[in-house]
Design a protein around this motif. Structure first.
Motif, short mmCIF file in Angstrom:
data_model
loop_
_atom_site.label_atom_id
_atom_site.label_comp_id
_atom_site.label_asym_id
_atom_site.label_seq_id
_atom_site.Cartn_x
_atom_site.Cartn_y
_atom_site.Cartn_z
N GLU A 127 1.60 6.30 -7.12
CA GLU A 127 0.42 7.09 -7.61
C GLU A 127 0.83 8.53 -7.49
OE1 GLU A 127 -3.03 6.13 -5.20
OE2 GLU A 127 -2.84 3.73 -6.03
N GLU A 128 1.30 8.89 -6.33
CA GLU A 128 1.96 10.30 -6.19
C GLU A 128 2.90 10.64 -7.26
OE1 GLU A 128 0.87 12.08 -3.66
OE2 GLU A 128 1.83 13.89 -4.02
N PHE A 129 3.75 9.73 -7.45
CA PHE A 129 4.71 9.98 -8.68
C PHE A 129 3.91 10.18 -9.86
CE2 PHE A 129 7.69 8.04 -11.71
CZ PHE A 129 8.63 8.98 -11.73
N ALA A 152 9.38 15.25 -10.01
CA ALA A 152 8.18 14.19 -9.80
C ALA A 152 8.46 13.10 -8.80
CB ALA A 152 7.65 13.50 -10.97
N ALA A 153 9.62 12.64 -8.87
CA ALA A 153 10.17 11.52 -7.86
C ALA A 153 10.42 12.30 -6.55
CB ALA A 153 11.61 10.94 -8.43
N ILE A 154 11.08 13.34 -6.61
CA ILE A 154 11.56 14.01 -5.11
C ILE A 154 10.20 14.42 -4.56
CG2 ILE A 154 12.72 15.95 -4.26
CD1 ILE A 154 15.08 15.19 -5.72
N ARG A 155 9.17 14.91 -5.25
CA ARG A 155 7.90 15.56 -4.68
C ARG A 155 7.04 14.40 -4.25
NH1 ARG A 155 5.48 20.41 -8.15
NH2 ARG A 155 7.25 21.98 -7.46
N ALA A 156 7.14 13.20 -4.77
CA ALA A 156 6.63 11.70 -4.41
C ALA A 156 7.20 11.45 -3.07
CB ALA A 156 6.78 10.86 -5.41
N LEU A 157 8.50 11.61 -2.88
CA LEU A 157 9.23 10.90 -1.70
C LEU A 157 8.95 12.05 -0.47
CD1 LEU A 157 12.76 10.26 -2.75
CD2 LEU A 157 10.78 8.42 -2.08
N ALA A 158 8.55 13.35 -0.82
CA ALA A 158 8.44 14.33 -0.04
C ALA A 158 6.89 14.05 0.64
CB ALA A 158 8.34 15.92 -0.49
N SER A 159 5.95 13.31 -0.16
CA SER A 159 4.66 13.21 0.15
C SER A 159 4.69 11.92 1.23
CB SER A 159 3.89 12.66 -0.76
OG SER A 159 3.97 11.63 -1.48
N LYS A 213 12.39 2.33 1.54
CA LYS A 213 11.45 1.66 0.78
C LYS A 213 10.77 2.21 -0.23
CE LYS A 213 10.11 -1.57 4.88
NZ LYS A 213 9.44 -1.54 6.12
N ALA A 214 10.38 3.41 0.17
CA ALA A 214 9.64 4.07 -0.83
C ALA A 214 10.18 4.28 -2.00
CB ALA A 214 8.89 5.24 -0.31
N SER A 215 11.70 4.68 -2.10
CA SER A 215 12.40 5.02 -3.07
C SER A 215 12.48 3.66 -3.93
CB SER A 215 13.54 5.64 -2.66
OG SER A 215 14.58 4.70 -2.42
N ASP A 216 12.87 2.60 -3.05
CA ASP A 216 13.08 1.24 -3.66
C ASP A 216 11.84 0.82 -4.53
OD1 ASP A 216 15.59 1.07 -2.77
OD2 ASP A 216 15.28 -0.38 -1.53
N SER A 217 10.67 1.10 -4.02
CA SER A 217 9.48 0.56 -4.95
C SER A 217 9.54 1.46 -5.98
CB SER A 217 8.39 0.74 -3.97
OG SER A 217 7.82 1.99 -3.46
N LEU A 218 9.65 2.85 -5.83
CA LEU A 218 9.69 3.81 -7.06
C LEU A 218 10.63 2.98 -8.12
CD1 LEU A 218 9.58 7.54 -6.08
CD2 LEU A 218 7.96 6.07 -7.81
N GLU A 235 0.83 -1.06 0.07
CA GLU A 235 -0.10 -0.22 -0.09
C GLU A 235 0.79 1.35 -0.13
OE1 GLU A 235 -3.04 0.94 3.17
OE2 GLU A 235 -3.96 -0.87 1.92
N LYS A 236 1.71 1.14 0.78
CA LYS A 236 2.84 2.15 1.04
C LYS A 236 3.49 2.46 -0.38
CE LYS A 236 3.52 4.70 4.47
NZ LYS A 236 3.22 4.72 5.63
N GLY A 237 3.94 1.56 -0.89
CA GLY A 237 4.74 1.62 -1.93
C GLY A 237 3.83 2.13 -3.23
#
Lengths: 402, 393
Positions: A107-109, A123-130, A149-154, A100-102
């Motif tokens: 989605e944000e990205f 876009a990537a960095i904004r998604a990580l900010a979220s 984790k989030a960046s790995d899934s991205l 879900e987190k990933g």
């Protein structure tokens, strides 16, 4: 041939295992697309790309440039339809919360990425900010783990986008090592991180402006510039040159199959710059008239070479053999820690190609969307860090990731 | 002030009339002139470094305009500006807390990936800290102020003295490395005369290496003849050849060693005329092409159309005697334009891919490594001297 080299045999075996698991879930996909050969599968169990046969990166790029082939649209739609079930099954395999987190970061990205003026990295960095914003971590370490984790899934969601990977790495590096965060308490450090991420859009915009200023000295009156594809940075450079009343001529390649060159020539014509459109195979024919080649880059790799739209390599080769300078305009956050040894050393980013006529199924089609241009064929790189020779790139990367 | 102005005018005149020969002499004179400018500059209490930088830039603009082809002038001006920035920074580091100073240090470094994300707040914060540093300085006791302003000036002059020293001794530092590069029974080719090359060869000879030197005479000024005489005086086996014989001889040569007029940021070389031909010949036979040059010749600019813009056309009297062709050069005949033209360029541009190695006073470097030295010697803000100072005025 890279898949014959021993170091990749292990990789392949691991990927084949993954593929077996994947194939059980992708029955409905198989109807539309044949299963990818083992070497090309770039999927992960955690977040399977809805359709591994299409590079999501190039799909968005084409959408931005608004010249989408009907074939592509159909495939993309099919991918979306197939993707829903794919993700559900993946959720069943893994424990629910993580996916879900990933999923949310992806989605944000994706929502950021849809904006045509926004660079992929932003876009990537904004998604990580979220992720930071929505996280309920209470220590730096927890936050770091969540971000990782989030960046790995991205990264695994779209392995074909180099600037996505590079931006994720850069941001993670900033979080883990920046000295600015050392003396602060957790909450202010967190808000500072969010603020920096929000500002990244500005940094990206500023980078383009710096690059266009730096490159003005290199465009002299009466020169002819060959461009390939549609690069926002190159466009900015030429736009600034036109605004500075420089007299120059632009040759645009057509940029098959998504015909990005058509759009570039259109934009140039709007600026009243004399422009000529070439088919991709006319590059060598026209090279004697050309004074310099200007290309953008999807990613700049550690050797100082670039990965860019298919055809850049052959243009650089032709330019090199006729002694014409090849200039690359790229923001520094596209520097990636990759070291491709040859063309096939990277996971290919595939895209559909519309030939206009049906191609018999026995005919194989080269679908890769990008190629690697080795550094010896590049003259200079214009980046927001200054005008660099290709060998500076590795130096910068080593300084950052040492 | 008036006497620095006369000094500057004097030097500008000398530059304009091309009275100063060679980039080493030019560099030394420039550094000495700037030292006297600094020592006579009155320093305000606030923003001392800024005042010095503005003064240097104002002088620098005149000097560069006087002879834009002599890149050593601009290099030395940029080095001095860099010195001022560094000394100012080290003083503020001593004064202000370490954390702020670390942030300030990042502005002096060339921009890098590492600072990419940190850049925006720092860029806005740093002018604040430096000005607030100046304010607090203004508020403190006057004795303290005087000592600090004198300290900055003193430190800068000290550093400029070191720079002058470096320029004076660069030949020795380069020559020290000669034994590592020249081996027994080798054949070396050079063109024209460069003092750096001469001392480099002599240093190898002094260390009991026996080798042969081919000297291309370097038309039209025939400086090669002078070099050949100097080498003979040191018991070196020397052969003088014409410039056009370089290709014929290159297959017997082990190494080409030449001097340079300037080294550009991309590793390209502005060299005495004829050297591009030598470099191409050397490449054809895979002979190493080595350039020896002091670090004052290192220029942080990229060459744009260097064959024209960074070149100088000398007097035709080098090529032709005045009496011999005087009737051909007569403007009176026919269209009012002489039929005979004489082109006598001073420099060649050798692209970086033809150079195998640079030997500077800091050691041997690859052409692609030049940017690193440039990042060490110059700060990124000083690359364009002209535009900034006019904006400052």
């Amino acid at each position: 041939m890279w898949y014959r080299s021993p170091s990749f045999i292990l990789d392949n075996q691991a990927q084949e295992k993954l593929l077996l698991q994947q194939q059980q879930h992708q029955q409905n996909d198989d109807v539309l697309n044949p299963p990818p050969p083992p070497s090309m599968s770039e999927t992960s169990v955690l977040n399977p790309n809805p359709n591994p046969n299409i590079s999501a990166y190039y799909q968005t790029r084409a959408a931005h440039h608004a010249v989408v082939t009907s074939d592509w649209l159909a495939q993309a739609q099919a991918a979306v339809a197939g993707g829903v079930s794919g993700e559900v099954t993946a959720a069943e395999v893994e424990d629910g919360c993580e996916v879900e987190k990933g999923g949310s970061v992806i989605e944000e990205f994706n929502s950021w990425r849809k904006q045509p003026d926004l660079a992929e990295a932003v876009a990537a960095i904004r998604a990580l900010a979220s992720v930071i914003r929505s996280s309920n971590a209470t220590t730096m370490m927890e936050l770091e783990i969540e971000l990782k984790k989030a960046s790995d899934s991205l990264k695994s969601w779209d392995a074909t986008s180099i600037s996505l990977t590079a931006a994720c790495d850069l941001f993670m590096r900033y979080v883990t090592r920046t000295s600015a965060l050392e003396y602060e308490d957790f909450n202010s450090a967190r808000s500072r991180l969010i603020e920096r991420a929000e500002k990244f859009g500005e940094i990206s915009y500023k980078a383009r402006r710096i690059i266009s200023m730096l490159s003005q000295d290199f465009i002299f009156d009466g020169c002819t510039i060959l461009v390939h594809g549609f690069s926002r940075v190159v466009f900015e450079v030429l736009k600034t040159a036109a605004q500075n009343k420089k007299l120059f001529r632009v040759f645009c390649t057509e940029g098959r199959p998504d015909r990005t060159g058509l759009r570039f020539s259109n934009e140039m014509a709007k600026l009243d710059v004399p422009v000529k459109l070439l088919i991709d195979s006319a590059v060598a024919y026209s090279m004697d008239e050309v004074d310099m080649v200007f290309v953008g880059a999807d990613g700049v790799v550690e050797s100082g070479g670039i990965i860019n739209m298919m055809g850049t390599y052959q243009i650089a080769l032709v330019a090199h053999s006729l002694n014409k300078p090849v200039y690359v305009a790229a923001e520094s956050y596209k520097f990636a820690r990759l070291y491709p040894l040859d063309q096939k050393d990277m996971a290919p980013a595939l895209r559909p190609i519309d030939f206009g006529v049906p191609v018999p199924s026995k005919v194989e089609i080269e679908k890769s969307a990008r190629d690697y241009t080795p550094p010896q064929y590049l003259t200079l790189l214009f980046t927001d860090l200054g005008v660099l020779t290709p060998s500076v790139v590795s130096d910068e990367l080593i300084q950052l990731y040492l | 002030m008036p006497d620095t102005q006369t000094l500057v005018n004097d030097f500008v005149n000398k530059l304009k009339k091309r009275k100063i020969e060679g980039s080493q002499a030019t560099a030394r004179h420039t550094a000495e002139l700037l030292r006297s400018v600094i020592s006579q500059q009155r320093i305000p209490y606030t923003n001392q470094a800024g005042a010095l930088i503005n003064a240097i830039k104002a002088v620098g603009e005149q000097l560069i305009a006087a002879n834009p082809v002599e890149l050593a002038v601009g290099n030395i001006i940029r080095r001095v500006l860099h010195i001022i920035r560094e000394e100012d920074l080290s003083l503020t580091t001593a004064a202000i807390a370490a954390a702020v100073a670390a942030a300030a240090r990042s502005t002096l470094r060339p921009p890098s990936l590492q600072t990419l994300l940190e850049d925006v707040p720092d860029a806005t914060a740093v002018p604040h800290t430096s000005s607030s540093g100046g304010d607090s300085e203004g508020r403190s006791k006057s004795a303290d102020k005087n000592s600090r302003s004198r300290k900055l000036k003193h430190d800068v002059i000290e550093a400029v003295n070191e720079l002058i020293q470096d320029i004076a001794t660069c030949h020795e530092h380069i020559a020290e490395q000669a034994v590592e590069h020249i081996h027994q029974n080798e054949v070396i080719l050079t063109l024209g005369r460069s003092r750096t090359v001469m001392e480099f060869l002599c240093a190898a000879k002094e260390k009991k290496r026996s080798f042969r030197v081919f000297v291309a005479e370097g038309a039209p000024r025939y400086q090669g003849h002078v070099l050949a005489k100097e080498l003979m005086a040191r018991d070196l086996q020397t052969t003088v050849i014409t410039d056009s014989a370089v290709f014929a001889m290159i297959s017997r040569v082990n190494m080409v060693i030449v001097g340079a007029h300037a080294i550009m940021a991309n590793g390209g070389v502005i060299a005495p005329v004829g050297l591009n031909m030598v470099a191409l010949a050397a490449q054809r036979h895979a002979v190493p092409f080595v350039v020896v040059a002091g670090s004052h010749k290192l220029c942080p600019l990229y060459p744009h159309n260097p064959e024209v813009l960074l070149n100088e056309l000398k007097s035709p009297s080098d090529l032709l005697d005045f009496g011999e062709f005087s009737d051909c050069l007569d403007i009176g005949c026919g269209t009012g334009e002489p039929l005979l033209h004489v082109v006598n360029p001073a420099f060649d541009y050798v692209p970086p891919n033809l150079v195998s190695l640079f030997i500077t006073d800091t050691g041997g470097h690859n052409p692609s490594y030049m940017y690193r030295l440039i990042a060490d010697y110059y700060s990124a803000d000083d690359l364009v001297i002209k535009r900034k100072s006019t904006a400052g005025n």
